[in-house]
Write an enzyme that holds these catalytic residues in place. Structure first.
Site, PDB file in Angstrom:
ATOM      1  N   TYR A  26       0.851  -1.172  -0.025  1.00 37.79           N
ATOM      2  CA  TYR A  26      -0.028  -0.190   0.074  1.00 37.79           C
ATOM      3  C   TYR A  26       0.736   1.098   0.079  1.00 37.79           C
ATOM      4  O   TYR A  26       0.584   2.100  -0.773  1.00 37.79           O
ATOM      5  CB  TYR A  26      -0.827  -0.001   1.327  1.00 37.79           C
ATOM      6  CG  TYR A  26      -1.986   1.189   1.266  1.00 37.79           C
ATOM      7  CD1 TYR A  26      -2.872   1.466   0.277  1.00 37.79           C
ATOM      8  CD2 TYR A  26      -1.621   2.037   2.378  1.00 37.79           C
ATOM      9  CE1 TYR A  26      -3.613   2.550   0.444  1.00 37.79           C
ATOM     10  CE2 TYR A  26      -2.476   3.451   2.720  1.00 37.79           C
ATOM     11  CZ  TYR A  26      -3.533   3.445   1.693  1.00 37.79           C
ATOM     12  OH  TYR A  26      -4.290   4.475   1.954  1.00 37.79           O
ATOM     13  N   GLU A  53     -12.069   5.941   4.678  1.00 38.27           N
ATOM     14  CA  GLU A  53     -11.524   6.687   5.906  1.00 38.27           C
ATOM     15  C   GLU A  53     -12.510   6.539   6.807  1.00 38.27           C
ATOM     16  O   GLU A  53     -12.231   6.744   7.893  1.00 38.27           O
ATOM     17  CB  GLU A  53     -11.102   7.957   5.312  1.00 38.27           C
ATOM     18  CG  GLU A  53      -9.752   7.931   4.347  1.00 38.27           C
ATOM     19  CD  GLU A  53      -8.477   7.468   5.049  1.00 38.27           C
ATOM     20  OE1 GLU A  53      -8.327   7.409   6.291  1.00 38.27           O
ATOM     21  OE2 GLU A  53      -7.658   7.089   4.207  1.00 38.27           O
ATOM     22  N   TRP A  72      -5.673   1.266  10.323  1.00 38.71           N
ATOM     23  CA  TRP A  72      -5.877   1.189   8.735  1.00 38.71           C
ATOM     24  C   TRP A  72      -5.682  -0.216   8.338  1.00 38.71           C
ATOM     25  O   TRP A  72      -6.398  -0.391   7.155  1.00 38.71           O
ATOM     26  CB  TRP A  72      -5.016   2.225   8.105  1.00 38.71           C
ATOM     27  CG  TRP A  72      -5.081   2.122   6.700  1.00 38.71           C
ATOM     28  CD1 TRP A  72      -4.166   1.736   5.918  1.00 38.71           C
ATOM     29  CD2 TRP A  72      -6.116   2.545   5.973  1.00 38.71           C
ATOM     30  NE1 TRP A  72      -4.628   2.024   4.671  1.00 38.71           N
ATOM     31  CE2 TRP A  72      -5.936   2.335   4.436  1.00 38.71           C
ATOM     32  CE3 TRP A  72      -7.494   2.839   6.136  1.00 38.71           C
ATOM     33  CZ2 TRP A  72      -6.710   2.528   3.577  1.00 38.71           C
ATOM     34  CZ3 TRP A  72      -8.321   3.209   5.171  1.00 38.71           C
ATOM     35  CH2 TRP A  72      -7.982   2.821   3.835  1.00 38.71           C
TER      36      TRP A  72
END
Length: 186
Positions: free
Chosen positions: A22, A44, A52
């Protein structure tokens, strides 16, 4: 942080293979398109209060559950779809966040110039990369203005911190640390 491959990465970018991929290929890269930015806005918001990595690992299930984050498709979801989402163990099952995603799709569908144009209008001028982790802000005047405008338009789960995380993730700002091997987007 120097990874096993000898490459310097941001402090968070090398702790798991998922983060390496990522960090190296997506985070901080300019992303345009209404549906693509809608996906990131939703993710988000779902991340709020969670790690995350949890969202990143559930992203394929989110994409399937939310019709690839097509604004048009999600805007047409109804109460049965909300119930279906709440029963899906592959995603984060938080009623407020699910409802916000469906609501936000309806708001995004009604934007005259589209979501991408609106969000990118808040991108600040390029600046030097931060030198240290402590130099990376949690919010900025631009993210506060974006969040205020989004809320005024009816969006939910879009505070200044979430807006700034969205700006970082989609390349509106480049918060890769100085010395990170990822080249600036160009």
């Amino acid at each position: 942080m120097i990874g096993e491959d000898g490459l310097a990465r941001c402090f968070w970018g090398g702790s798991t293979p998922d983060y390496v991929a990522y960090h190296d290929t997506e985070w901080g890269r300019p992303l345009h398109g209404d549906d693509a930015l809608f996906e990131r806005m939703c993710l988000e918001a779902f991340q709020s209060g969670l790690s995350w990595i949890t969202i990143l690992r559930k992203r394929p299930a989110f994409r399937q559950a939310f019709a690839g984050f097509s604004i048009e498709a999600v805007a047409a979801f109804d109460a049965k779809d909300a119930d279906r989402l709440m029963a899906d163990p592959g995603i984060v099952r938080n009623r407020m966040k699910v409802d916000a995603a469906l609501h936000n799709a309806r708001v995004a569908a009604d934007l005259p110039s589209g979501l991408s144009e609106l969000l990118w209008s808040y991108a600040p001028a390029p600046r030097p990369r931060p030198a240290t982790r402590q130099d990376v802000p949690a919010t900025t005047p631009e993210s506060a203005a974006m969040a205020k405008d989004l809320k005024k338009r009816g969006f939910k789960f879009v505070g200044p911190t979430t807006a700034y995380a969205l700006m970082q993730a989609t390349g509106m700002v480049d918060d890769h640390l100085a010395g990170c091997h990822v080249p600036p987007a160009g």
